[in-house]
Scaffold this motif. Structure first.
Motif, PDB file in Angstrom:
ATOM      1  N   ASP A  57       0.806  -1.298  -0.253  1.00 30.13           N
ATOM      2  CA  ASP A  57       0.017   0.000  -0.028  1.00 30.13           C
ATOM      3  C   ASP A  57       0.996   1.243  -0.023  1.00 30.13           C
ATOM      4  O   ASP A  57       0.386   2.485  -0.538  1.00 30.13           O
ATOM      5  CB  ASP A  57      -1.083  -0.081   1.243  1.00 30.13           C
ATOM      6  N   ARG A  58       2.036   1.071   0.563  1.00 31.82           N
ATOM      7  CA  ARG A  58       3.086   2.169   0.339  1.00 31.82           C
ATOM      8  C   ARG A  58       3.274   2.815  -0.864  1.00 31.82           C
ATOM      9  O   ARG A  58       3.840   3.847  -1.011  1.00 31.82           O
ATOM     10  CB  ARG A  58       4.218   2.034   1.219  1.00 31.82           C
TER      11      ARG A  58
ATOM     12  N   PHE B 123     -10.787   6.336  -0.313  1.00 32.91           N
ATOM     13  CA  PHE B 123     -11.342   5.191  -1.025  1.00 32.91           C
ATOM     14  C   PHE B 123     -11.336   4.093  -0.076  1.00 32.91           C
ATOM     15  O   PHE B 123     -10.198   3.770   0.661  1.00 32.91           O
ATOM     16  CB  PHE B 123     -10.873   5.018  -2.297  1.00 32.91           C
ATOM     17  N   THR B 124     -12.139   3.094  -0.039  1.00 33.33           N
ATOM     18  CA  THR B 124     -12.211   1.924   1.044  1.00 33.33           C
ATOM     19  C   THR B 124     -12.001   0.504   0.064  1.00 33.33           C
ATOM     20  O   THR B 124     -12.657   0.516  -0.796  1.00 33.33           O
ATOM     21  CB  THR B 124     -13.485   1.922   1.591  1.00 33.33           C
TER      22      THR B 124
ATOM     23  N   THR C 242      -8.377  -5.194   3.929  1.00 31.38           N
ATOM     24  CA  THR C 242      -9.309  -3.989   4.052  1.00 31.38           C
ATOM     25  C   THR C 242      -8.155  -2.914   4.253  1.00 31.38           C
ATOM     26  O   THR C 242      -7.495  -3.081   5.236  1.00 31.38           O
ATOM     27  CB  THR C 242     -10.277  -4.127   5.411  1.00 31.38           C
ATOM     28  N   CYS C 243      -8.337  -1.765   3.410  1.00 33.27           N
ATOM     29  CA  CYS C 243      -7.516  -0.755   3.820  1.00 33.27           C
ATOM     30  C   CYS C 243      -8.119   0.480   3.225  1.00 33.27           C
ATOM     31  O   CYS C 243      -9.244   0.492   2.676  1.00 33.27           O
ATOM     32  CB  CYS C 243      -6.169  -0.818   2.988  1.00 33.27           C
ATOM     33  N   THR C 244      -7.635   1.743   3.277  1.00 30.72           N
ATOM     34  CA  THR C 244      -8.138   2.909   2.652  1.00 30.72           C
ATOM     35  C   THR C 244      -7.105   3.748   1.969  1.00 30.72           C
ATOM     36  O   THR C 244      -5.793   3.561   2.205  1.00 30.72           O
ATOM     37  CB  THR C 244      -8.661   3.999   3.859  1.00 30.72           C
ATOM     38  N   ALA C 245      -7.323   4.452   0.831  1.00 26.30           N
ATOM     39  CA  ALA C 245      -6.581   5.266   0.072  1.00 26.30           C
ATOM     40  C   ALA C 245      -7.003   6.637  -0.012  1.00 26.30           C
ATOM     41  O   ALA C 245      -8.219   6.709  -0.227  1.00 26.30           O
ATOM     42  CB  ALA C 245      -6.400   4.445  -1.363  1.00 26.30           C
ATOM     43  N   GLU C 246      -6.050   7.484  -0.214  1.00 25.97           N
ATOM     44  CA  GLU C 246      -6.335   8.707  -0.377  1.00 25.97           C
ATOM     45  C   GLU C 246      -6.451   9.388  -1.687  1.00 25.97           C
ATOM     46  O   GLU C 246      -6.826  10.274  -2.196  1.00 25.97           O
ATOM     47  CB  GLU C 246      -5.379   9.892   0.226  1.00 25.97           C
ATOM     48  N   SER C 247      -6.210   8.569  -2.638  1.00 17.64           N
ATOM     49  CA  SER C 247      -6.115   8.712  -4.154  1.00 17.64           C
ATOM     50  C   SER C 247      -6.351   7.602  -4.907  1.00 17.64           C
ATOM     51  O   SER C 247      -6.913   6.259  -4.407  1.00 17.64           O
ATOM     52  CB  SER C 247      -4.727   9.221  -4.534  1.00 17.64           C
TER      53      SER C 247
ATOM     54  N   GLN D 135     -13.454  -0.802  -6.732  1.00 17.84           N
ATOM     55  CA  GLN D 135     -13.309   0.085  -5.485  1.00 17.84           C
ATOM     56  C   GLN D 135     -12.314   1.240  -5.553  1.00 17.84           C
ATOM     57  O   GLN D 135     -12.537   2.537  -4.819  1.00 17.84           O
ATOM     58  CB  GLN D 135     -13.219  -0.710  -4.152  1.00 17.84           C
ATOM     59  N   SER D 136     -11.526   1.064  -6.503  1.00 15.78           N
ATOM     60  CA  SER D 136     -10.280   2.300  -6.343  1.00 15.78           C
ATOM     61  C   SER D 136     -11.063   3.217  -7.496  1.00 15.78           C
ATOM     62  O   SER D 136     -10.087   4.598  -7.455  1.00 15.78           O
ATOM     63  CB  SER D 136      -9.272   1.670  -7.013  1.00 15.78           C
TER      64      SER D 136
END
Length: 500
Positions: A135-136, A164-165, A175-180, A241-242
């Motif tokens: 994810d990084r 974004f979930t 399960t994670c979230t993203a800002e973009s 999802q993205s």
């Protein structure tokens, strides 16, 4: 995603003007269709492959600008992530030894690109999702340095209004979230284009939708994301999802996602373009000075910039495409189902299977879409993404009107779809040796129950059994995958484990 973006922000008037221009484009398209102004049949197909860049350690390399500079070819371009490239193969006529020709062109092109990538300590990887991605790596700072990607990201993030979930439950759960929208860059695919006349468009698109599940079942190649084993083809749920501009409340109301399978069979290409305008607000409201209706009235051919730009931000698995070549408009079905890789031979085998099947099914006297409910086609697609080569699919039973039979995907492919694909390739005029060589690869996968995803999963678990931790097992699997990819041998013939 559109070819051009403009500097600066987007104001409210821009959006209103753009919506009006989209309606004008749709009207112009309708007139072109009514006046039968489209190109004659030429049996043209096109191929695009999205690629990953990875170092010798199997980790993603954020060096696409440096690699592109060294490749110095218009056949290659950026993709969303700095670890992505895309290669475009010029259109070919579907006949003769086209499959062998494509294979040779791809081998030469990708070998050259791989050598250039090695100059910056990287390499080309054809795979649906790079197993070593974390994810990084998928953050906005790693989007390609192109204004259109920055603008697309800003507009989609603004439309969503929150993080974004990502929530995918398969063999394991992630399960994670993203800002973009950067997680979208994890998905690298093969896009197969087929130019069709307006009169044939619906039959080809419906056929492509019907066989999308079979394509995934035999071609899955994306079982890992962020260190978790998920679906055998994890690109579709990740892509949904993205790119999802809907907050939970709109999802609950039944608002459609921008990435979707669809919800019905169609009768014309116009329906898909009209649906895209009716269901999905523009995310890139960039307009030019063309007056499309006036251009048509004066006997010209409009480019329909706004319509094609908008169309590129609605991620159908089989997408309608409007284009203009040599001053003549044409329509294409763009098949976006398949992941990249594993090898050139595998890519061409998937290509042969698709083009043969679509030709045969589009010409059947009792079309499959009159016997297969659209809902079942969508359920088949979901099952194939989850289970890959081990999926069970429902398909119309021969000789029994309205009866569906649930079968293992490999049996359906071997007993029914491969013979159809062979007949379709014959109808295109493809050489029998080409036909048998590449459809034989699909048969080999079915016989051994092995595709890219199952090989990756088996190699990973074997590495775990040898005492490696998760991170090292994924890296070893990726490195071994890259070694075998470069041999060119189809994936169903690969040794089972990282050290074999």
């Amino acid at each position: 995603m559109g070819d051009k973006a403009v500097a600066g922000g987007v104001d409210l008037a821009d959006r209103q003007r753009h919506r009006a221009k989209l309606r004008q484009c749709l009207e112009a398209l309708g007139r072109l269709l009514e006046e039968k102004r489209f190109d004659r049949p030429r049996n043209l197909m096109g191929l695009e492959i999205e690629l990953n860049l990875a170092g010798a350690d199997g980790m993603p390399s954020m060096v696409n600008a440096e690699v592109l500079e060294r490749i110095a070819s218009g056949d290659f371009q950026t993709e969303l992530g700095r670890f992505n490239l895309e290669v475009n193969i010029v259109p070919h006529r579907l006949s003769g030894s086209v499959l062998d020709q494509l294979a040779e062109e791809l081998r030469t092109t990708l070998s050259y690109a791989d050598r250039k990538a090695m100059e910056v300590d990287s390499g080309i990887v054809m795979i649906g999702i790079l197993p070593t991605l974390e994810d990084r790596h998928l953050v906005s700072a790693n989007l390609s340095a192109d204004e259109r990607y920055a603008m697309l990201n800003a507009q989609v993030v603004a439309a969503r209004g929150e993080h974004f979930t990502i929530d995918i439950e398969g063999v394991e759960r992630l399960t994670c979230t993203a800002e973009s929208i950067a997680p979208e860059a994890a998905c690298t695919s093969v896009q197969l284009h087929l130019q069709v006349t307006p009169g044939r468009f619906a039959a080809v698109w419906n056929s492509a939708q019907a066989v999308a599940a079979a394509q995934i079942a035999v071609g899955a190649n994306s079982p890992f994301l962020f260190g978790r084993e998920l679906w055998r083809e994890s690109r579709p749920p990740l892509f949904v999802q993205s790119t999802d501009t809907r907050p939970p409340e709109l999802t609950a109301q039944g608002v459609r996602p921008r990435t979707w399978f669809g919800e019905r069979w169609i009768d014309s290409a116009y329906e898909l373009f009209e649906e895209n305008l009716r269901f999905f607000p523009p995310v890139l409201p960039i307009s030019d000075d063309e007056e499309p209706v006036r251009v048509v009235e004066e006997g010209g051919v409009p480019m329909l910039h706004e319509l094609t730009l908008h169309n590129g931000t609605v991620y159908r698995w089989n997408r309608p495409v409007y284009g203009v070549a040599d001053g003549v408009p044409h329509l294409r079905v763009e098949n976006r189902v398949l992941p990249a890789g594993p090898t050139v031979t595998d890519v061409i085998a998937n290509t042969a299977f698709y083009y043969g099947l679509v030709r045969a099914l589009a010409e059947e006297p009792r079309p499959v879409w009159t016997r297969l409910p659209f809902r079942v086609a969508a359920e088949n697609f979901d099952a194939a993404c989850r289970h890959g080569i081990d999926a069970w699919l429902r398909w119309p039973k021969a000789g029994r009107a309205g009866t569906l039979e649930r079968r293992p995907a490999v049996r359906l492919v071997q007993e029914e779809l491969l013979p159809l694909a062979a007949a379709g390739l014959d109808a295109w005029g493809v050489e029998p040796s080409d036909r048998d060589r590449y459809l034989g690869v699909i048969e080999g996968r079915c016989r051994s129950r092995t595709n890219g995803a199952s090989w990756q999963a088996a190699a990973y678990h074997r590495a775990l059994e040898h005492g490696m931790d998760r991170h090292k097992a994924l890296a070893v699997t990726t490195r071994r995958y890259c070694e075998l990819m470069r041999t060119g041998a189809p994936v169903h013939t690969w040794p089972a484990g990282p050290g074999d």
